[in-house]
Structures are given as C-alpha cells and as structure tokens.
Scaffold this motif. Structure first.
Motif, short mmCIF file in Angstrom:
data_model
loop_
_atom_site.label_atom_id
_atom_site.label_comp_id
_atom_site.label_asym_id
_atom_site.label_seq_id
_atom_site.Cartn_x
_atom_site.Cartn_y
_atom_site.Cartn_z
N VAL A 633 56.17 9.77 70.26
CA VAL A 633 57.14 8.81 70.82
C VAL A 633 56.60 8.11 72.06
O VAL A 633 57.06 7.00 72.39
N ASP A 634 55.65 8.69 72.77
CA ASP A 634 55.11 8.07 73.98
C ASP A 634 53.96 7.12 73.68
O ASP A 634 53.38 6.54 74.61
N ASP A 635 53.62 6.99 72.40
CA ASP A 635 52.57 6.07 71.97
C ASP A 635 51.24 6.35 72.67
O ASP A 635 50.49 5.44 73.03
N VAL A 636 50.93 7.65 72.86
CA VAL A 636 49.65 8.04 73.44
C VAL A 636 48.59 8.06 72.34
O VAL A 636 48.83 8.63 71.27
N PRO A 637 47.45 7.40 72.53
CA PRO A 637 46.44 7.38 71.46
C PRO A 637 46.07 8.79 71.00
O PRO A 637 45.81 9.67 71.83
N ALA A 638 46.08 9.00 69.70
CA ALA A 638 45.73 10.30 69.12
C ALA A 638 44.28 10.24 68.65
O ALA A 638 43.99 9.74 67.56
N GLU A 639 43.38 10.72 69.50
CA GLU A 639 41.97 10.66 69.15
C GLU A 639 41.64 11.66 68.05
O GLU A 639 42.19 12.76 68.01
N THR A 640 40.74 11.27 67.16
CA THR A 640 40.38 12.12 66.01
C THR A 640 39.32 13.14 66.40
O THR A 640 38.32 12.80 67.03
N ALA A 641 39.54 14.39 66.01
CA ALA A 641 38.58 15.46 66.25
C ALA A 641 38.43 16.29 64.98
O ALA A 641 39.40 16.47 64.23
N PRO A 642 37.24 16.80 64.70
CA PRO A 642 37.03 17.58 63.47
C PRO A 642 37.47 19.02 63.62
O PRO A 642 37.41 19.59 64.71
N VAL A 643 37.91 19.60 62.51
CA VAL A 643 38.16 21.05 62.47
C VAL A 643 36.81 21.75 62.33
O VAL A 643 36.03 21.43 61.42
N ALA A 644 36.53 22.67 63.23
CA ALA A 644 35.25 23.37 63.19
C ALA A 644 35.16 24.27 61.96
O ALA A 644 36.17 24.80 61.48
N LEU A 645 33.96 24.43 61.40
CA LEU A 645 33.72 25.30 60.25
C LEU A 645 32.86 26.48 60.67
O LEU A 645 31.99 26.36 61.53
N PRO A 646 33.07 27.63 60.04
CA PRO A 646 32.20 28.78 60.32
C PRO A 646 30.83 28.58 59.70
O PRO A 646 30.66 27.78 58.78
N GLN A 647 29.87 29.29 60.21
CA GLN A 647 28.53 29.27 59.61
C GLN A 647 28.60 29.99 58.27
O GLN A 647 29.19 31.06 58.15
N VAL A 648 28.01 29.39 57.25
CA VAL A 648 28.03 29.97 55.91
C VAL A 648 27.32 31.32 55.93
O VAL A 648 26.22 31.45 56.47
#
Length: 694
Positions: A633-648
């Motif tokens: 509602v405050d129109d604050v920019p929602a910056e995109t960030a990746p979900v971290a993955l574990p090491q295989v």
C-alpha cells in the motif's frame, strides 16, 4: 575502465550466512562492502498420490520476506521432465487465487503490471522441461505467499520396478561453447573463456531463437555450512493400486513407511529434509507376468487411449557380435571427488568385462577432449590393463564441453563388423541441451547410446534424451551411497534390447497423433507408454508388433473403448490420460525444435495451442496469479532477490564459480552483472535507510 573493474572486484559480496530470526526458515543475508541484503526464504511441501503407475503431485512453496521492506522473490527449481503441470494456486493471507494459463509474453506483462500496482502476484516460467522459475511479486514482511503447483506423470518401469523421481534441486549448468569446423570436419577443442559467453537471454542460432538459462542463485553452503535451512522440504505420500504393492523403498532418503491393506503411506523419517538431492522412489506392482495394459478416457475433446507395453521375460541369448564400446567420461570440475571416483569404478568394471572380440575407446572431456588411443583397440588383456591405468590417472577440472566430446566419439572409423555402443558418464550439468541432441541426431547412424548419470541431482532431461536419441537407456549412480556396488552392477550388465522395431496396428480404430512418434526399443525390466487420440471407440482389435532377438513377435489386445464421455466414476482414473498425451505430444514437438526438424514458428504455435487447450505449463505458456487486494500500500519498490539454493550433495565447489552466484566452472559475464545488480540494490537500500533516518 580497468581501474573501474578492479574496484568492482574489491566490492564482491562476501559470506552469505544465516541468522535465526524467523520460525519458518531463519534469516538469510548476503553481506558485502555495500551492506546487507536479505534473501527470501522458502519452505516446500510435497504431496504425492500414486495410483498404480500414475502419480499426481502437489508442490506447495511458501515464500517469506525476512526483511523490513517489500521484496520480490525468484526461485529456481526443478520438476520431473515428464511432469504435466496443469494447475497453480496462490494464497496471500485469506485470499486464494487460481492461476490462469496465458501465452508467456502476456503472462509476463500481467505479472509486471500487478507488481507495479502493488498487488501480490506469482508467475511460473519454464526454461527447460525440468527447470523452472517461480517469480513472486510484492512479498511483504510478515505476510507469506504460498504457491501450489499440481502435476501428473506416468511412473516408468525401470529394471523391474516402478521408479518415481521427484527432483528437489537444480544443479549448476555449464554454458560454454565448443567450435566445430563443418567444412573440414576437424574438432576444435576450445577451452572455455569468459569472452565466449553472452549475457543475452535469447541467442540466434541459424535462425532459431534459443533461450539462455537464468542466473544461478546464491549457494550459501559454499561459504558457511550453516547458512541454509536444513529442513526445507516435507513429504506426504500415498500409494495404492488394484494389484498387490510391494517394496516401496528409497535409496536417496530415509522414509517412515506405514502399510495397510492396499495402501502404503510414507513421510521423511526426520519429518523434513534439506533439498540438496533428488528423491527417488521405487516400488513393485502385481506379479511377474508380462503385461500390456490399455486405458482410455473420453471427454468433450474426444477419445484418448493409452497402451502400456512391457517386453517378454525370456532368457537372453549369448551375443557373439563384436562390439566397439566408446566410453566418454566427463572429467569437468563438477565431477570432482565422489562422482569421478564412481565413474572410475564403473570404467574399471566395464573394461574388465569386455569380451575378446570387442574393441574399445576411452575419451575424457572437460573444456577439451582427449583419449586413451587415437582409434579403437582390441580388448586384449594388455590393452585393458593400459586402459584401466589411463582411467585411474584422470583428474577433474574445467568446463563441460559435452557436444565437443560427442563429435569426438563419432570422429573415427568404426571397426568392420562391429556394433558401436557409445557409453556416456556425466552429471549432465550443461545448459546447451538442444545443441547436444542435434549433434547426436545428425551423427548417431546405427550406433546406440547408453547414458549413465553420476550424481544426486543429475540433469535427467538431457541424459534421458541422449539415450532416447541413441535407442539405448539411461541409468543413474548416486556417488554418495554404495556407488561402487551400483557402478559394478551397471558396468557388467550393458544390456541389449529385448523388444525392438515396435509398431502398433490399431485395426479398425481411427487413431491420430500417436506419441511418442519414435517408439524406443524396450530393455529387460522396462516399459513404454504409447498414447493417441481416437475417434469412434467400442470393441477394438489392437496388435503390438516387434522383434524379439530378431524374430517376429505379436501381442493382440481386445479392449472396449468408450464412445461417449467417461462416467463420473471413471473420470478420476482416466482424467490424467489427456494431460499425459498432451505433455508427451509437447515433448515430441520440443525435441523437433531441439534437433531443428520442422518450421520453428509452426512448432512454437503447436506447443502454445496445446498449452492453452489443455491448461498446461510449457516454454511458451505460463501460469500467472494476481491478488485482488493491494498488499504494497505504501508503493515502496519491491526489489527482486533470488531464493538461495543448497549445495548439491556430493558436488564439490569446482562445479560452482568462486562467487557462488552462477552455475559454470568459470565465472560468466552474467555473474558479474548479477553482482553489480546486487550491489546496486544494497546501495539503494542503504540510501533509503539514511533518508528515512535523516
């Protein structure tokens, strides 16, 4: 310019670590010279309902924002390459939104518009048949967003048991390029360099648009072993069938199994697990009788029929035909440690199991390719000893130029009166699958390809497709669990097909669009499902034809196919058949695009039409869900960030770049670009904080 780049490398983010703060998954933070950037958190729940040899799976993904500001999340995750994703649902607070299937470009526009309006939104994008990204917009602090995907898939029979693979993590992908002089026919063993990469999302290749892979997410485990939630995934599985069920097992995970009459249920023994390896389940159905089953479904779209074919169980005759076995061994950085050790064990057993009339070659590849000898050598005791010694001395390092290795495998003259069998051992961690399949289609000739995947999160889409193109089979070795025993068994049992040249005589039944178009050979303990659309129905006479050890073989079937829409009682059992047919049809069209047979625009249109008609996720159609309420509602920019993955599990740091933000053995330009973006976001957030405090 040089000074500027030096400054950028001084600002590379440092450790990524976890700080317990949230009851769902802690707090994951990327830290560096520009400050801290919170990363979105994730929990996944798998609900699996198996009815005989058909599985319906729901994947529930819960995204959490651990920061004090709005953010958008991007999650790179796998699904089984044969999964028919037919529904997606998003929940924000009390609001539940059913996702709509749209053309990909339209879905992306819908998602971006919702993001700008401050609404919660979810967008599913398919990059490969087994690789997806889930994009979530306006993920607010303290307000999780739940996305649930639903898909169906047939469970194949492998080595005498039904095997369901539920991928849990996308392994790194190498995006290098090998050059090949088509005029001279010479192989250029080009080492991977940063200059050979481009950050473009779409490449033009002989008029074809080939999509690049997304950037690989952060891998905190490489810098701090406690940086990823060790309990991100749960399992709730039920298995039932109209025939006796036996031996539900998993060699990859410890299960808590409960069994009642006609029903087996299972969960992870510890409740939840880390998503660092694929979940593989195996079970048996019925007795040992050879079967060929027919299922059918009829609805407003018409009739759909499914044939399940298994080869006859007859003793294998000794084969005295001489073979040329071409072993192609992946020694790239991602194979370092346990994977290469398992491959060496496989190779030793395979070489020692050669027959006197055989010939062999051993090719190792990473950024380039080299081999044990310049041409095939007879399988004498002396040559075998030398070959084993050569294999023992191999070390891992470099990129994964598998396309170059394929050309190398077919570059020499085949010994007279031999059957060429090309045996690949690799984790398949590359991103240029289409090029590999195209090369195989053009060079395979009468040879066969057996693909052996070595790893815990192998690129099964690529290795399965390689085996299908080569009329062979794919098998997988987990290097972290009794790999030596498995490798020995597989190496000493390089099977020959039992049922070949399979064709279907549909009798008087009017059938269209049978899939798969290229029916593979069947090996002992395996099965194949043939699907088609039909008109009419009623009593039908269907004959399965093939060759068994060179002799003609037939199996007649006399099913009664529905002529009107299936009754409500039968809909649950047969409703998956149209979806499975459509998904298999799409796979055929995707393969045609990969090997460049047909008009790309027409193929894309056909895939798009199937996706829209059957409500399926494809490369060109996407599910998108948008909330009615405005959450930001405050129109604050929602910056995109990746979900971290574990090491295989079982994969060393050599598979990842030093920064752990991409997926090849060498840092790519898009890696640097991603780091710049991350630093810019951190600087933006720091500036916003200072302004707020001023």
């Amino acid at each position: 310019m040089i000074r500027q780049f030096a400054f950028l490398f001084l600002l590379l983010p440092g450790a990524v670590y976890a700080q317990p703060d949230d009851e769902i998954a802690g707090r994951l933070i990327g830290s560096g010279a520009v400050g801290q950037l919170d990363l979105p958190l994730l929990k996944s729940d798998l609900s699996v309902d198996i009815q005989g040899d058909m599985a319906t799976v729901q994947v529930r993904q819960v995204f959490v924002n651990p920061s004090d500001d709005p953010m958008s999340a991007e999650y790179l995750f796998p699904l089984n390459q044969k999964a028919a994703v037919y529904a997606m649902q998003m929940q924000v607070g009390d609001e539940v939104v059913e996702a709509q299937i749209q053309q990909k470009n339209e879905a992306e526009q819908t998602f971006e518009a919702a993001k700008q309006e401050g609404k919660a939104a979810a967008l599913l994008i398919q990059h490969r048949p087994n690789m997806f990204t889930q994009n979530v917009a306006n993920l607010m602090p303290g307000q999780p967003i739940t996305v649930t995907l639903s898909y169906v898939q047939a469970v194949p029979k492998v080595d005498g048991a039904y095997e369901l693979v539920l991928p849990l993590v996308v392994g790194p992908r190498y995006q290098g390029t090998a050059e090949f002089d088509r005029l001279s026919g010479e192989i250029a063993h080009a080492d991977f360099t940063e200059e050979s990469q481009t950050p473009a999302t779409v490449s033009q290749v002989n008029g074809w648009q080939v999509s690049e892979l997304p950037d690989y997410p952060p891998v905190p485990h490489l810098t701090n072993p406690d940086a990823i939630d060790p309990a991100r995934v749960s399992l709730d599985l039920s298995l039932q069938a109209g025939v006796p069920i036996s031996n539900l097992t998993s060699a990859t995970h410890h299960l808590n199994i409960q069994q009642a009459e006609g029903l087996i249920s299972a969960t992870f023994q510890d409740g939840r697990v880390i998503d660092n390896r694929d979940l593989v389940l195996r079970y048996g159905l019925g007795g040992d009788q050879t079967t060929a089953g027919v299922l059918a479904h009829h609805d407003e779209r018409g009739g759909f029929v499914s044939l399940l074919i298994e080869p006859p169980k007859i003793p294998q005759k000794d084969q005295f035909i001489a073979r040329e076995l071409v072993f192609v061994l992946d020694t790239s950085g991602s194979m370092g440690g346990a994977p290469l050790d398992a491959s060496k064990r496989f190779m030793e057993a395979a070489l020692q199991g050669l027959r006197p009339e055989d010939y062999f070659r051993v090719i190792r590849f990473s950024s380039g390719a080299s081999e044990f000898a310049s041409q095939a050598v007879p399988a004498t005791l002396s040559n075998i000893r030398s070959g084993v010694q050569y294999v023992r001395g191999l070390q891992a390092g470099g990129g994964t130029e598998i396309d170059n290795a394929i050309r190398h495998a077919f570059a020499t003259r085949q010994p007279a009166d031999t059957l060429r069998i090309v045996v690949f051992l690799s984790d398949g961690y590359i991103g240029q699958e289409s090029r590999v399949l195209r090369t195989i289609r053009r060079q395979i000739g009468d040879a066969r390809i057996y693909a052996f995947g070595v790893g815990t999160a192998v690129n099964r889409y690529l290795l399965d497709a390689m085996a299908e193109e080569g009329r062979g089979y794919a098998r997988y070795v987990d290097p972290t669990q009794r790999a030596s025993d498995v490798a020995d068994t597989l190496a000493r049992d390089l099977k020959s097909p039992v049922l070949t040249d399979i064709s279907i005589d549909w009798g008087g039944l009017k059938v269209t669009e049978m899939v798969p178009q290229r029916i593979p050979d069947l090996f002992d303990g395996g099965s194949i499902r043939i699907l088609a659309r039909y008109e009419g129905g009623g009593p039908s006479d269907i004959t399965i034809n093939g060759l068994v050890q060179g002799g003609k073989a037939q199996m007649p079937l006399s099913p009664i196919l529905p002529t009107t829409p299936t009754s409500k009682d039968g809909q649950n059992q047969g409703a998956a058949i149209p979806l499975t047919w459509a998904r298999t049809k799409i796979a055929d069209l995707e393969r045609a695009m990969a090997v460049q047979t047909g008009d790309p625009q027409k193929l894309e249109a056909q895939i798009t039409d199937l996706g829209l008609q059957f409500n399926l996720q494809t490369r060109f159609t996407s599910f998108v869900a948008v909330s009615k309420q405005v959450v930001n509602v405050d129109d604050v920019p929602a910056e995109t960030a990746p979900v971290a993955l574990p090491q295989v599990a079982g994969v060393g740091a050599g598979a990842y770049p030093k920064t752990a933000f991409s997926g090849s053995s060498t840092p790519e330009p898009q890696t640097i670009f991603g780091l710049i973006v991350m630093m810019a976001l951190g600087a933006l957030r720091l500036t916003r904080t200072r302004r707020a405090s001023a």
